[in-house]
Design a protein around this motif. Sequence first.
Motif, short mmCIF file in Angstrom:
data_model
loop_
_atom_site.label_atom_id
_atom_site.label_comp_id
_atom_site.label_asym_id
_atom_site.label_seq_id
_atom_site.Cartn_x
_atom_site.Cartn_y
_atom_site.Cartn_z
N GLY A 42 0.82 -1.20 0.00
CA GLY A 42 0.00 0.00 0.00
C GLY A 42 0.86 1.25 0.00
O GLY A 42 2.06 1.22 -0.19
N LEU A 43 0.20 2.38 0.20
CA LEU A 43 0.87 3.67 0.19
C LEU A 43 1.20 4.10 1.61
O LEU A 43 0.31 4.20 2.46
CB LEU A 43 -0.01 4.71 -0.48
CG LEU A 43 -0.27 4.49 -1.97
CD1 LEU A 43 -1.60 3.79 -2.19
CD2 LEU A 43 -0.22 5.81 -2.72
N GLU A 44 2.46 4.39 1.83
CA GLU A 44 2.95 4.80 3.15
C GLU A 44 3.16 6.31 3.16
O GLU A 44 3.93 6.85 2.36
CB GLU A 44 4.27 4.08 3.45
CG GLU A 44 4.92 4.49 4.76
CD GLU A 44 6.31 3.89 4.89
OE1 GLU A 44 6.78 3.21 3.96
OE2 GLU A 44 6.94 4.13 5.94
N PHE A 45 2.48 6.99 4.07
CA PHE A 45 2.59 8.45 4.19
C PHE A 45 3.99 8.84 4.66
O PHE A 45 4.54 8.26 5.60
CB PHE A 45 1.56 8.96 5.19
CG PHE A 45 1.72 10.41 5.57
CD1 PHE A 45 2.34 10.78 6.74
CD2 PHE A 45 1.24 11.40 4.73
CE1 PHE A 45 2.49 12.10 7.10
CE2 PHE A 45 1.38 12.75 5.07
CZ PHE A 45 2.01 13.09 6.26
N GLY B 102 -5.49 2.23 3.33
CA GLY B 102 -5.65 0.82 3.63
C GLY B 102 -4.73 -0.02 2.76
O GLY B 102 -4.01 0.51 1.90
N GLN B 103 -4.78 -1.32 2.96
CA GLN B 103 -3.85 -2.21 2.28
C GLN B 103 -4.26 -2.51 0.85
O GLN B 103 -3.50 -3.10 0.09
CB GLN B 103 -3.69 -3.52 3.06
CG GLN B 103 -4.83 -4.52 2.89
CD GLN B 103 -6.03 -4.22 3.77
OE1 GLN B 103 -6.21 -3.11 4.28
NE2 GLN B 103 -6.87 -5.23 3.96
N GLY B 104 -5.47 -2.10 0.47
CA GLY B 104 -5.92 -2.27 -0.90
C GLY B 104 -6.78 -3.50 -1.11
O GLY B 104 -6.66 -4.50 -0.40
N THR B 105 -7.67 -3.39 -2.09
CA THR B 105 -8.52 -4.51 -2.52
C THR B 105 -8.31 -4.71 -4.01
O THR B 105 -8.50 -3.77 -4.80
CB THR B 105 -10.01 -4.22 -2.25
OG1 THR B 105 -10.23 -4.12 -0.85
CG2 THR B 105 -10.89 -5.31 -2.84
#
Lengths: 114, 111
Positions: A42-45, B102-105
């Motif tokens: 995911g995207l880390e701020f 979030g971690q994504g879907t």
Amino acid sequence: GAGVSQSPSNKVTEKGKDVELRCDPISGHTALYWYRQSLGQGLEFLIYFQGNSAPDKSGLPSDRFSAERTGGSVSTLTIQRTQQEDSAVYLCASSPALLGYGYTFGSGTRLTVV
Amino acid sequence: QQPVQSPQAVILREGEDAVINCSSSKALYSVHWYRQKHGEAPVFLMILLKGGEQKGHEKISASFNEKKQQSSLYLTASQLSYSGTYFCGTEEGTSYGKLTFGQGTILTVHP
């Protein structure tokens, strides 16, 4: 400009070297954001700017990371003494204001530390 | 604190519907939704603000339950172009400007 521009698009560097990543936001956008995305993650701020000010630096992973923004426009993310775990895609985004607007992301800089 | 998305992955046939959920343990000011295709940057879909209305356009809409700190993204009559990874981003009322994703879907639409 028409979109958020990031340079370089790809950067391969040796462990221990310093790198600078540049972000040119959409003209007139006062808010600018840096995120990091590792492979398949995911995207880390990392940090955000309101104008030239960065009120929240808590997302920077270590003191090797720093960022600045000048003239309310271009921003530079600097990583000193790069490590292999720094390898990731670094994404910059901007929005017209800090609250209430979606982000426009740039295409990112893919950093590989070897 | 990172919001939790569910499900982690969805596989659909064209024309089917899907719902992606996003849940936070913190009081939220806003929820964002983005779609990212492989090798591309995330693209903004919509934002839902505390006290605001449900958002949507055409076949993609979203809701925000402020009391439960939950948001849902609704994809209706899915198209092949809907394939990608969907991320929700939450902005806490005490941390304006810091959007936590979030971690994504992963959504895959087959013909």
